[in-house]
Write a protein that holds these residues in place. Sequence first.
Motif, mmCIF file in Angstrom:
data_model
loop_
_atom_site.group_PDB
_atom_site.id
_atom_site.type_symbol
_atom_site.label_atom_id
_atom_site.label_comp_id
_atom_site.label_asym_id
_atom_site.label_seq_id
_atom_site.Cartn_x
_atom_site.Cartn_y
_atom_site.Cartn_z
ATOM 1 N N GLN A 73 -14.646 -18.069 0.919
ATOM 2 C CA GLN A 73 -13.482 -18.448 0.029
ATOM 3 C C GLN A 73 -12.009 -17.859 0.312
ATOM 4 N N GLN A 74 -11.090 -18.925 -0.192
ATOM 5 C CA GLN A 74 -9.750 -18.679 0.186
ATOM 6 C C GLN A 74 -8.854 -18.615 -1.049
ATOM 7 N N LEU A 75 -8.249 -17.223 -1.572
ATOM 8 C CA LEU A 75 -7.366 -17.512 -2.643
ATOM 9 C C LEU A 75 -6.067 -17.702 -2.083
ATOM 10 N N GLU A 76 -5.355 -18.712 -2.791
ATOM 11 C CA GLU A 76 -4.107 -19.300 -2.544
ATOM 12 C C GLU A 76 -3.070 -19.293 -3.671
ATOM 13 N N LEU A 77 -1.797 -19.050 -3.528
ATOM 14 C CA LEU A 77 -0.870 -19.100 -4.354
ATOM 15 C C LEU A 77 -0.114 -20.328 -4.229
ATOM 16 N N ARG A 78 0.284 -20.825 -5.480
ATOM 17 C CA ARG A 78 0.699 -22.286 -5.557
ATOM 18 C C ARG A 78 2.229 -21.714 -5.985
ATOM 19 N N THR A 79 3.249 -22.568 -5.275
ATOM 20 C CA THR A 79 4.750 -22.308 -5.598
ATOM 21 C C THR A 79 5.338 -23.819 -5.247
ATOM 22 N N PRO A 80 6.455 -23.739 -5.799
ATOM 23 C CA PRO A 80 7.164 -25.148 -5.660
ATOM 24 C C PRO A 80 7.198 -25.659 -4.048
ATOM 25 N N PRO A 117 11.286 -23.514 3.705
ATOM 26 C CA PRO A 117 11.725 -22.380 3.165
ATOM 27 C C PRO A 117 10.722 -22.030 1.853
ATOM 28 N N PHE A 118 10.307 -20.745 1.968
ATOM 29 C CA PHE A 118 9.580 -20.215 0.980
ATOM 30 C C PHE A 118 10.126 -20.000 -0.389
ATOM 31 N N SER A 119 9.746 -20.399 -1.372
ATOM 32 C CA SER A 119 10.272 -20.215 -2.654
ATOM 33 C C SER A 119 9.513 -19.897 -3.788
ATOM 34 N N LEU A 120 9.808 -19.365 -4.889
ATOM 35 C CA LEU A 120 9.288 -18.888 -6.058
ATOM 36 C C LEU A 120 9.945 -19.822 -7.353
ATOM 37 N N ASP A 121 8.967 -19.952 -8.393
ATOM 38 C CA ASP A 121 9.481 -20.752 -9.446
ATOM 39 C C ASP A 121 10.083 -19.454 -10.359
ATOM 40 N N ALA A 122 11.222 -19.792 -10.685
ATOM 41 C CA ALA A 122 12.181 -18.729 -11.409
ATOM 42 C C ALA A 122 11.710 -18.451 -12.847
ATOM 43 N N SER A 123 10.873 -19.427 -13.257
ATOM 44 C CA SER A 123 10.339 -19.383 -14.760
ATOM 45 C C SER A 123 9.282 -18.482 -14.606
ATOM 46 N N THR A 124 8.595 -18.013 -13.495
ATOM 47 C CA THR A 124 7.402 -17.058 -13.644
ATOM 48 C C THR A 124 7.799 -15.680 -13.574
ATOM 49 N N HIS A 125 7.009 -14.712 -13.593
ATOM 50 C CA HIS A 125 7.338 -13.532 -13.551
ATOM 51 C C HIS A 125 6.912 -12.737 -12.172
ATOM 52 N N PHE A 126 7.087 -13.735 -10.948
ATOM 53 C CA PHE A 126 7.021 -13.207 -9.837
ATOM 54 C C PHE A 126 8.554 -13.088 -9.123
ATOM 55 N N LYS A 127 8.765 -12.227 -8.020
ATOM 56 C CA LYS A 127 9.836 -12.312 -7.641
ATOM 57 C C LYS A 127 9.806 -11.640 -5.985
ATOM 58 N N LEU A 128 10.565 -12.116 -5.313
ATOM 59 C CA LEU A 128 10.645 -11.591 -3.981
ATOM 60 C C LEU A 128 10.793 -10.308 -3.782
ATOM 61 N N SER A 129 10.086 -9.362 -2.978
ATOM 62 C CA SER A 129 10.616 -8.150 -2.993
ATOM 63 C C SER A 129 11.335 -7.607 -2.109
ATOM 64 N N ALA A 130 12.181 -6.419 -2.314
ATOM 65 C CA ALA A 130 13.172 -6.123 -1.608
ATOM 66 C C ALA A 130 12.617 -5.627 -0.354
#
Length: 333
Positions: A73-80, A117-130
């Motif tokens: 099984q493979q866990l995946e993250l869905r982003t825009p 380009p990798f992107s995240l939904d700004a409305s979620t509680h995710f953010k790119l790490s420094a």
Amino acid sequence: MKRSNWNHNLIISLLTLSSFILGFTNAQSKLCRTSCGDIPIKYPFGIDDGCGSPYYRHLFICSSDSGQNQKQQQLELRTPSGRYPIKNITYSDPHILVSDPFMWNCQDGINFRPARPFSLDASTHFKLSAQNDYLFFNCSPDEVIMEPKPMFCERFPEQCDSTCDSSSYLCRHMPECASALRGSSCCSYYPKSTESLRLMLRHCASYASVYWRNLGVTPPFDQVPEYGVRVDFEIPVTTRCLQCEDPVKGGGICGFDSQTQNFLCLCPKGNVTTFCHDPNISQHTRSTVVAGTATAVSVVGAFGIGAGVWYVRKVMTKAPVTHGVVSNENRLF
């Protein structure tokens, strides 16, 4: 339509609905996968709807059927920008490590593929790490400022953030493949947003993200660079969730109603709004409130199958004949 036929059809429909609701209740009370492959799934995340926190709803996908070998099984993250394999989830230092197959890798060498380009939904509680570093390859010198950053910042302090550092450590020591670029240009730049990443890729052949993995030893600056994206996340802690998970109070799983997104404590015998061993909640109440359904109780759910049929018959004997047209006078729901 004759009233007798209408009565019969409504009774059959309600019996079918009641069977579905009762079957769904039994299934939902045990639903919440705790792993995908070898990656544990804990609060605030969930693979199944109604599990975990609604902040992260529909963001995780376990790519194989439950009947397959769990190791496959493979866990995946869905982003825009797409779906990305998850390498690891750390809950003590909340972050996810994601691999991006669209980025440059050592096997590509100087054959630069168009990158997404990798992107995240700004409305979620995710953010790119420094702790991520971004490397850009073969950028246009007419469009991108490529300079050794320390020297450039001394000369132009007001433009320091706009330079792509051509003397960065990672460009001089490419992780895993030091000689893969074979003379192609490289510089390091941290995009402030997805839009700035897109702008960079308009003028660069490709890019790669490198995160610094902590080796888990002291001193804490013992880290090694690896390809991938580190995504930080928040763990929303509430009193209700802590009570729900407390082993003394029943050791439930924090979840939510999939229609209202209100908190639910998922218990072995059903789901409640407090905690599994709450003495103020009866066994009957626990079995009728389920994750993935509305908290409102239907006529059949409230009175039981037999009482529901009795209720329909009683109402229909008083309902006016409207030749099959549902009006406000004979509407059941």
